[in-house]
Design a protein around this motif. Structure first.
Motif, PDB file in Angstrom:
ATOM      1  N   VAL A  12       0.823  -1.204   0.000  1.00 24.01           N
ATOM      2  CA  VAL A  12       0.000   0.000   0.000  1.00 24.01           C
ATOM      3  C   VAL A  12       0.859   1.256   0.000  1.00 24.01           C
ATOM      4  O   VAL A  12       0.336   2.369   0.056  1.00 24.01           O
ATOM      5  CB  VAL A  12      -0.973   0.017   1.190  1.00 24.01           C
ATOM      6  CG1 VAL A  12      -2.004  -1.079   1.055  1.00 24.01           C
ATOM      7  CG2 VAL A  12      -0.227  -0.094   2.519  1.00 24.01           C
ATOM      8  N   ILE A  60       0.037  -2.494  -6.920  1.00 25.84           N
ATOM      9  CA  ILE A  60      -1.246  -2.525  -6.216  1.00 25.84           C
ATOM     10  C   ILE A  60      -2.330  -1.873  -7.064  1.00 25.84           C
ATOM     11  O   ILE A  60      -3.500  -2.259  -7.013  1.00 25.84           O
ATOM     12  CB  ILE A  60      -1.129  -1.800  -4.851  1.00 25.84           C
ATOM     13  CG1 ILE A  60      -2.408  -1.956  -4.030  1.00 25.84           C
ATOM     14  CG2 ILE A  60      -0.791  -0.344  -5.027  1.00 25.84           C
ATOM     15  CD1 ILE A  60      -2.703  -3.328  -3.569  1.00 25.84           C
ATOM     16  N   CYS A  77      -0.185  -8.781  -0.541  1.00 28.92           N
ATOM     17  CA  CYS A  77      -0.191  -7.333  -0.355  1.00 28.92           C
ATOM     18  C   CYS A  77       0.251  -6.983   1.062  1.00 28.92           C
ATOM     19  O   CYS A  77      -0.350  -7.442   2.038  1.00 28.92           O
ATOM     20  CB  CYS A  77      -1.570  -6.741  -0.627  1.00 28.92           C
ATOM     21  SG  CYS A  77      -1.591  -4.939  -0.488  1.00 28.92           S
ATOM     22  N   TRP A 111      -6.170  -1.453  -2.840  1.00 35.05           N
ATOM     23  CA  TRP A 111      -6.123  -2.631  -1.972  1.00 35.05           C
ATOM     24  C   TRP A 111      -7.533  -3.029  -1.554  1.00 35.05           C
ATOM     25  O   TRP A 111      -7.869  -4.215  -1.525  1.00 35.05           O
ATOM     26  CB  TRP A 111      -5.268  -2.345  -0.736  1.00 35.05           C
ATOM     27  CG  TRP A 111      -5.448  -3.390   0.324  1.00 35.05           C
ATOM     28  CD1 TRP A 111      -5.008  -4.684   0.282  1.00 35.05           C
ATOM     29  CD2 TRP A 111      -6.141  -3.248   1.571  1.00 35.05           C
ATOM     30  NE1 TRP A 111      -5.386  -5.354   1.431  1.00 35.05           N
ATOM     31  CE2 TRP A 111      -6.084  -4.487   2.237  1.00 35.05           C
ATOM     32  CE3 TRP A 111      -6.799  -2.185   2.192  1.00 35.05           C
ATOM     33  CZ2 TRP A 111      -6.655  -4.690   3.483  1.00 35.05           C
ATOM     34  CZ3 TRP A 111      -7.369  -2.390   3.437  1.00 35.05           C
ATOM     35  CH2 TRP A 111      -7.299  -3.630   4.065  1.00 35.05           C
ATOM     36  N   ARG A 115      -8.817  -6.936  -1.785  1.00 38.23           N
ATOM     37  CA  ARG A 115      -8.505  -7.619  -0.535  1.00 38.23           C
ATOM     38  C   ARG A 115      -9.335  -8.876  -0.315  1.00 38.23           C
ATOM     39  O   ARG A 115      -8.891  -9.795   0.380  1.00 38.23           O
ATOM     40  CB  ARG A 115      -8.686  -6.661   0.651  1.00 38.23           C
ATOM     41  CG  ARG A 115     -10.100  -6.130   0.818  1.00 38.23           C
ATOM     42  CD  ARG A 115     -10.177  -5.136   1.969  1.00 38.23           C
ATOM     43  NE  ARG A 115     -11.484  -4.482   2.026  1.00 38.23           N
ATOM     44  CZ  ARG A 115     -11.818  -3.585   2.943  1.00 38.23           C
ATOM     45  NH1 ARG A 115     -10.936  -3.244   3.871  1.00 38.23           N
ATOM     46  NH2 ARG A 115     -13.013  -3.026   2.930  1.00 38.23           N
ATOM     47  N   CYS A 120      -5.705 -13.230  -3.258  1.00 31.67           N
ATOM     48  CA  CYS A 120      -5.002 -12.092  -2.664  1.00 31.67           C
ATOM     49  C   CYS A 120      -4.861 -12.335  -1.166  1.00 31.67           C
ATOM     50  O   CYS A 120      -5.860 -12.586  -0.485  1.00 31.67           O
ATOM     51  CB  CYS A 120      -5.740 -10.783  -2.922  1.00 31.67           C
ATOM     52  SG  CYS A 120      -4.970  -9.337  -2.145  1.00 31.67           S
ATOM     53  N   THR A 122      -3.503 -10.563   2.258  1.00 32.25           N
ATOM     54  CA  THR A 122      -3.022  -9.338   2.885  1.00 32.25           C
ATOM     55  C   THR A 122      -2.224  -9.688   4.141  1.00 32.25           C
ATOM     56  O   THR A 122      -2.690 -10.446   4.993  1.00 32.25           O
ATOM     57  CB  THR A 122      -4.194  -8.413   3.277  1.00 32.25           C
ATOM     58  OG1 THR A 122      -4.894  -8.032   2.091  1.00 32.25           O
ATOM     59  CG2 THR A 122      -3.689  -7.167   3.989  1.00 32.25           C
TER      60      THR A 122
END
Length: 253
Positions: A12, A60, A77, A111, A115, A120, A122
């Motif tokens: 991010v 991103i 991420c 994001w 998410r 994906c 995180t």
């Protein structure tokens, strides 16, 4: 696996731990090929690799459309307290803060769009450095093909990062939470960035870094530091347009 599984690390913002994560995965897991410099998500993986690891924090803004058309793409991420992000420095510019809140404000909405995608994952930087082995288990659960060879907690014993990665990491050392909350030693910088880019309290609360806006009391009486970062303080409109459009260009490719 019949096709190359691509694990691509984004963040991010710069300084969210993408380099450390990439080095930990490449060192401790069964990766077939790893790009030691930033490599965009729409670039071709090397031939013959069953698992390919790459990273580019700015992707991103790009990975969303590509996730829709590339079933072998898996995205990790990295999220980090933006106050620690904007007070972090880089080996290539040790006397200047590396990045301001412009990245956080531009990247965070992207994001939020990805998410919940099943491919994906995180990872909060703070969770990663506090319990690296739990983070490794979580990654292997989300990506069963990502088999552990060495625990993340022993990464520093076997890591051989490139000079490019060393510039970002500073040195090879155990994965520990020594930099968490370090923004309190740089309150003038935080105050200056809030003056330039606006409040981040809503984001801090949403991500669990704060319960309310009472943390702002720590900035009372602090003289804001508005000095420039290594990166420019604002995105130009053409730059933002290019960053946003590359995801669709990459999907077409």
């Amino acid at each position: 696996m019949s096709a190359t599984a691509r694990v691509h690390i984004v963040g991010v913002s710069p300084r969210t731990g993408t380099t450390l994560m990439a080095e930990a995965i490449s060192t401790c897991c069964n990766i077939g090929a790893y790009s030691r410099r930033e490599r965009r998500v729409f670039s071709e993986p090397p031939s013959g690799a069953d698992i390919y690891l790459s990273k580019a924090p700015k992707d991103i803004m790009t990975v969303g459309p590509i996730l829709r058309v590339q079933p072998d793409l898996h995205v990790v991420c990295m999220v980090r307290d933006p106050r620690d992000v904007i007070t972090s420095m880089h080996g290539k510019a040790p006397n200047r803060y590396w990045a301001g809140l412009k990245f956080w404000n531009a990247y965070l909405p992207y994001w939020r769009r990805i998410r919940d995608h099943p491919r994906c994952t995180t990872i909060k930087y703070e969770d990663f450095v506090r319990d690296p082995d739990a983070t490794q288990r979580r990654l292997s659960t989300k990506m069963p093909f990502l088999e552990r060879e060495v625990p993340f907690s022993k990464y520093h014993e076997v890591a051989r990062p490139s000079q490019y990665s060393r510039d970002a990491l500073g040195s090879v050392r155990p994965i520990r939470p020594t930099s968490v909350g370090r923004w309190r030693d740089h309150r003038s910088r935080v105050a200056g960035q809030l003056d330039l880019h606006g409040s981040i309290t809503e984001d801090l609360v949403a991500l669990g870094y704060e319960n309310d806006d009472s943390w702002l009391q720590e900035l009372e009486g602090v003289t804001p530091d508005r000095s420039r970062s290594h990166h420019s303080e604002y995105f130009s409109r053409p730059d933002l347009w290019i960053r946003r459009s590359m995801g669709y260009v990459g999907a077409l490719i």
